[in-house]
Design a protein around this motif. Structure first.
Motif, PDB file in Angstrom:
ATOM      1  N   LYS A  26      37.334  31.004  24.214  1.00  0.00           N
ATOM      2  CA  LYS A  26      37.418  31.653  25.513  1.00  0.00           C
ATOM      3  C   LYS A  26      36.054  32.239  25.855  1.00  0.00           C
ATOM      4  O   LYS A  26      35.421  32.898  25.050  1.00  0.00           O
ATOM      5  CB  LYS A  26      38.465  32.749  25.490  1.00  0.00           C
ATOM      6  N   PHE A  27      35.608  31.958  27.081  1.00  0.00           N
ATOM      7  CA  PHE A  27      34.334  32.484  27.549  1.00  0.00           C
ATOM      8  C   PHE A  27      34.609  33.769  28.314  1.00  0.00           C
ATOM      9  O   PHE A  27      35.341  33.771  29.307  1.00  0.00           O
ATOM     10  CB  PHE A  27      33.629  31.459  28.447  1.00  0.00           C
ATOM     11  N   GLU A  28      34.050  34.855  27.863  1.00  0.00           N
ATOM     12  CA  GLU A  28      34.363  36.171  28.411  1.00  0.00           C
ATOM     13  C   GLU A  28      33.440  36.607  29.555  1.00  0.00           C
ATOM     14  O   GLU A  28      33.757  37.511  30.288  1.00  0.00           O
ATOM     15  CB  GLU A  28      34.283  37.234  27.300  1.00  0.00           C
ATOM     16  N   ASN A  29      32.309  35.969  29.710  1.00  0.00           N
ATOM     17  CA  ASN A  29      31.282  36.467  30.611  1.00  0.00           C
ATOM     18  C   ASN A  29      31.230  35.687  31.925  1.00  0.00           C
ATOM     19  O   ASN A  29      30.175  35.263  32.370  1.00  0.00           O
ATOM     20  CB  ASN A  29      29.927  36.413  29.915  1.00  0.00           C
ATOM     21  N   ILE A  41      27.996  34.143  35.222  1.00  0.00           N
ATOM     22  CA  ILE A  41      27.841  32.821  35.831  1.00  0.00           C
ATOM     23  C   ILE A  41      28.002  32.930  37.337  1.00  0.00           C
ATOM     24  O   ILE A  41      27.208  32.384  38.103  1.00  0.00           O
ATOM     25  CB  ILE A  41      28.862  31.826  35.238  1.00  0.00           C
ATOM     26  N   ILE A  42      29.023  33.631  37.774  1.00  0.00           N
ATOM     27  CA  ILE A  42      29.317  33.737  39.203  1.00  0.00           C
ATOM     28  C   ILE A  42      28.164  34.387  39.962  1.00  0.00           C
ATOM     29  O   ILE A  42      27.798  33.947  41.050  1.00  0.00           O
ATOM     30  CB  ILE A  42      30.639  34.499  39.425  1.00  0.00           C
ATOM     31  N   ASN A 100      36.369  33.964  42.371  1.00  0.00           N
ATOM     32  CA  ASN A 100      35.963  33.279  41.135  1.00  0.00           C
ATOM     33  C   ASN A 100      35.777  31.774  41.295  1.00  0.00           C
ATOM     34  O   ASN A 100      35.753  31.034  40.318  1.00  0.00           O
ATOM     35  CB  ASN A 100      36.933  33.558  39.986  1.00  0.00           C
ATOM     36  N   LEU A 101      35.649  31.294  42.529  1.00  0.00           N
ATOM     37  CA  LEU A 101      35.338  29.891  42.795  1.00  0.00           C
ATOM     38  C   LEU A 101      33.900  29.818  43.285  1.00  0.00           C
ATOM     39  O   LEU A 101      33.427  30.679  44.016  1.00  0.00           O
ATOM     40  CB  LEU A 101      36.285  29.317  43.851  1.00  0.00           C
ATOM     41  N   LEU A 102      33.197  28.777  42.851  1.00  0.00           N
ATOM     42  CA  LEU A 102      31.792  28.629  43.186  1.00  0.00           C
ATOM     43  C   LEU A 102      31.627  27.576  44.272  1.00  0.00           C
ATOM     44  O   LEU A 102      32.216  26.501  44.196  1.00  0.00           O
ATOM     45  CB  LEU A 102      30.991  28.222  41.951  1.00  0.00           C
ATOM     46  N   ARG A 103      30.823  27.875  45.270  1.00  0.00           N
ATOM     47  CA  ARG A 103      30.563  26.905  46.336  1.00  0.00           C
ATOM     48  C   ARG A 103      29.295  26.140  45.979  1.00  0.00           C
ATOM     49  O   ARG A 103      28.257  26.735  45.696  1.00  0.00           O
ATOM     50  CB  ARG A 103      30.397  27.612  47.668  1.00  0.00           C
TER      51      ARG A 103
END
Length: 96
Positions: free
Chosen positions: A70-73, A77-78, A87-90
């Motif tokens: 599991k990636f906690e960070n 990234i966002i 939490n979605l990236l365009r």
């Protein structure tokens, strides 16, 4: 198959690149040479040759098992993306 001017223009649009006139001829020649080489490879007799993924024999004990981590960070990234929402990236679209 041969790369002509019409196909080169289509590939240029699909790749989203702008080639200079001097580059177009070079690219067209390179792609045609590549296609000629692929035709040579198509004619190679591979009857009785065992398929391989790699020319190197790999001992399966060397490879590790896949493990889900599991990636906690996610926030780090966002915040590197210029646009995000819920939490979605365009990202830029692909235009043909």
């Amino acid at each position: 198959m041969e790369i002509d001017e019409k196909l080169l223009i289509r590939l240029e649009k699909l790749s989203n690149i702008d080639l200079k006139d001097s580059e177009k001829e070079l690219i067209k020649n390179d792609l045609n040479d590549l296609l000629k080489y692929m035709e040579i490879l198509e004619n190679v007799d591979t009857e009785g040759i065992e398929e391989m993924v790699s020319p190197i024999k790999v001992n399966s004990s060397i490879l590790r098992q896949d493990q889900v981590k599991k990636f906690e960070n996610i926030e780090d990234i966002i915040k590197n993306f210029p646009e995000s929402k819920d939490n979605l990236l365009r990202i830029p679209g692909i235009h043909i």
